[in-house]
Design a protein around this motif. Sequence first.
Motif, PDB file in Angstrom:
ATOM      1  N   CYS A 110       0.842  -1.298  -0.170  1.00  0.00           N
ATOM      2  CA  CYS A 110      -0.386   0.120   0.490  1.00  0.00           C
ATOM      3  C   CYS A 110       0.777   0.757  -0.053  1.00  0.00           C
ATOM      4  O   CYS A 110       1.611   1.187   0.930  1.00  0.00           O
ATOM      5  N   ILE A 142      -6.143  -8.004  -1.356  1.00  0.00           N
ATOM      6  CA  ILE A 142      -5.965  -8.763  -0.259  1.00  0.00           C
ATOM      7  C   ILE A 142      -7.303  -9.875  -0.001  1.00  0.00           C
ATOM      8  O   ILE A 142      -7.584 -11.307  -0.027  1.00  0.00           O
ATOM      9  N   ASP A 143      -8.001  -9.930  -1.177  1.00  0.00           N
ATOM     10  CA  ASP A 143      -9.537 -10.756  -1.702  1.00  0.00           C
ATOM     11  C   ASP A 143     -10.636 -10.401  -2.240  1.00  0.00           C
ATOM     12  O   ASP A 143     -10.546  -9.215  -2.863  1.00  0.00           O
ATOM     13  N   VAL A 200     -11.391  -6.903  -3.162  1.00  0.00           N
ATOM     14  CA  VAL A 200     -10.959  -5.724  -1.915  1.00  0.00           C
ATOM     15  C   VAL A 200      -8.956  -5.399  -1.383  1.00  0.00           C
ATOM     16  O   VAL A 200      -8.620  -6.046  -1.034  1.00  0.00           O
ATOM     17  N   ARG A 224      -5.879  -3.755   0.081  1.00  0.00           N
ATOM     18  CA  ARG A 224      -5.477  -2.957   1.249  1.00  0.00           C
ATOM     19  C   ARG A 224      -4.890  -1.562   1.501  1.00  0.00           C
ATOM     20  O   ARG A 224      -4.115  -1.395   0.662  1.00  0.00           O
ATOM     21  N   GLY A 275      -8.279   1.839   0.992  1.00  0.00           N
ATOM     22  CA  GLY A 275      -9.213   2.781   1.479  1.00  0.00           C
ATOM     23  C   GLY A 275      -9.221   4.241   1.105  1.00  0.00           C
ATOM     24  O   GLY A 275      -8.316   5.018   0.953  1.00  0.00           O
ATOM     25  N   GLY A 294     -11.939  -0.818  -0.756  1.00  0.00           N
ATOM     26  CA  GLY A 294     -11.690  -0.781   0.405  1.00  0.00           C
ATOM     27  C   GLY A 294     -11.816  -1.275   1.975  1.00  0.00           C
ATOM     28  O   GLY A 294     -12.499  -2.307   1.594  1.00  0.00           O
ATOM     29  N   GLN A 295     -10.965  -1.148   2.643  1.00  0.00           N
ATOM     30  CA  GLN A 295     -10.607  -1.853   3.834  1.00  0.00           C
ATOM     31  C   GLN A 295     -11.841  -1.434   5.169  1.00  0.00           C
ATOM     32  O   GLN A 295     -12.215  -1.827   6.605  1.00  0.00           O
ATOM     33  N   CYS A 315     -15.132   0.322   7.154  1.00  0.00           N
ATOM     34  CA  CYS A 315     -16.523  -0.893   7.405  1.00  0.00           C
ATOM     35  C   CYS A 315     -17.884   0.576   6.585  1.00  0.00           C
ATOM     36  O   CYS A 315     -18.265   0.967   7.481  1.00  0.00           O
ATOM     37  N   ASP A 329     -16.947   3.070   0.959  1.00  0.00           N
ATOM     38  CA  ASP A 329     -15.732   3.167   0.550  1.00  0.00           C
ATOM     39  C   ASP A 329     -15.989   2.133  -0.883  1.00  0.00           C
ATOM     40  O   ASP A 329     -14.605   0.875  -0.852  1.00  0.00           O
ATOM     41  N   HIS A 377      -5.901   2.812  10.738  1.00  0.00           N
ATOM     42  CA  HIS A 377      -5.662   1.903   9.693  1.00  0.00           C
ATOM     43  C   HIS A 377      -4.209   2.020   9.560  1.00  0.00           C
ATOM     44  O   HIS A 377      -3.321   3.621   9.291  1.00  0.00           O
TER      45      HIS A 377
END
Length: 402
Positions: A20, A284-285, A296, A298, A300, A342-343, A345, A349, A386
Amino acid sequence: MEKVIKAIKRLKEEKNEPLCSYLYDLVHLRKHVEQVTGMLPENCRMYYAMKANSEKEILETVYPFIEGFEVASIGEVKKARAVSPTVPVIFGGPGKTDDELAGGILENVQLFHVESMQELKRLAIIAEQLDKKVSVLLRMNLRGPFPSATLHMAGRPTQFGIDEAQAEEAIQLALSCPSLQLEGFHFHSISNNLNHKRHIELINIYFEKAKDWSQKYDFPLAYINVGGGIGVNFSDLHQSFHWDGFTDELQRLIVQENMQDVTIIFECGRFLTSSCGYYAVEIIDIKETHSKAFAVIRGGTQHFRLPVSWQHNHPFTIIPIEKWRYPFERKAVGSQEITIVGQLCTPKDVFAKDVMIEELRIGDIIMFLYTGAYSWSISHHDFLSHPHPQQLFLQEESVLKV
């Protein structure tokens, strides 16, 4: 871009954790700013709008090729002074405090862009108390209409500038204050304009207004600040603002309107620095919910808020990474639409929604382009706590790490 991709791959080889990073190509930035400023007509001056990106390395790179810095806080004044104790600084923005006005005077700000009647009165008193005479431009919120653009700063109710209906009152007040020197006007009516012909039409409106007020109230017109507002086309990077054609037509307009003896100020930000920046993030996902695919990353929008702020799909390229360190099968998608998130919540994002990709795997790198302006600088860095992205500044023979 090849140099940046090599740097990203080298970073990935050195790191075990997901990548990142922000990367800035300072060689490109230097060449681009030199080219842009070199095309301006003789009586035009380019100031860099520091709000776009105020990293020290960026400021030092553009400094040799610009007239000065446009700032919007005393903190930015001090950043400009850290680059040079004598570089010209112009101070704009609504809501300047008394301390900022006094600090700007003591830091020898070249021009104050006055945003309201109250600010004009406060500045006059503070300058008198400091036994200084300060030069001002009145920022006018014209009634318009103006050419279409992504953002409008005038021609409608906004917090920017003095309403055109108050022009007479503001001019007469500025002329009556012995601690103030009225030098001209500041206009910044639209932002992210992509059409150079419409921008010429806009500047013609500025010229006519400024000349009319100067003649009517009998004071010499030294400066017209025509603002920034020159855009970047994130939907098609090959169809951005035509600077060559713009400067040619601007020269003709200056002669036509007999404006050769007036200093015309530009205060550009994104147009100068956007193209030098890259935000490189690792997938990462990859997952599917309700028949939609999501990648997704790493990072955001706490690092890179521009796409969600402007509600656009940000341009990117994919850098394949062959290394895979897990014993299970590597998830991949291809020839389909995917949304890059991104990561954080929050469902907001999002960097790009329902974009077609040929192939993407967990562990590959997405490199967002044109992130050198209004990217890291406008983002809510510590939301969810983060880690911050690594900041790298690429020179010809070396990489500076911050």
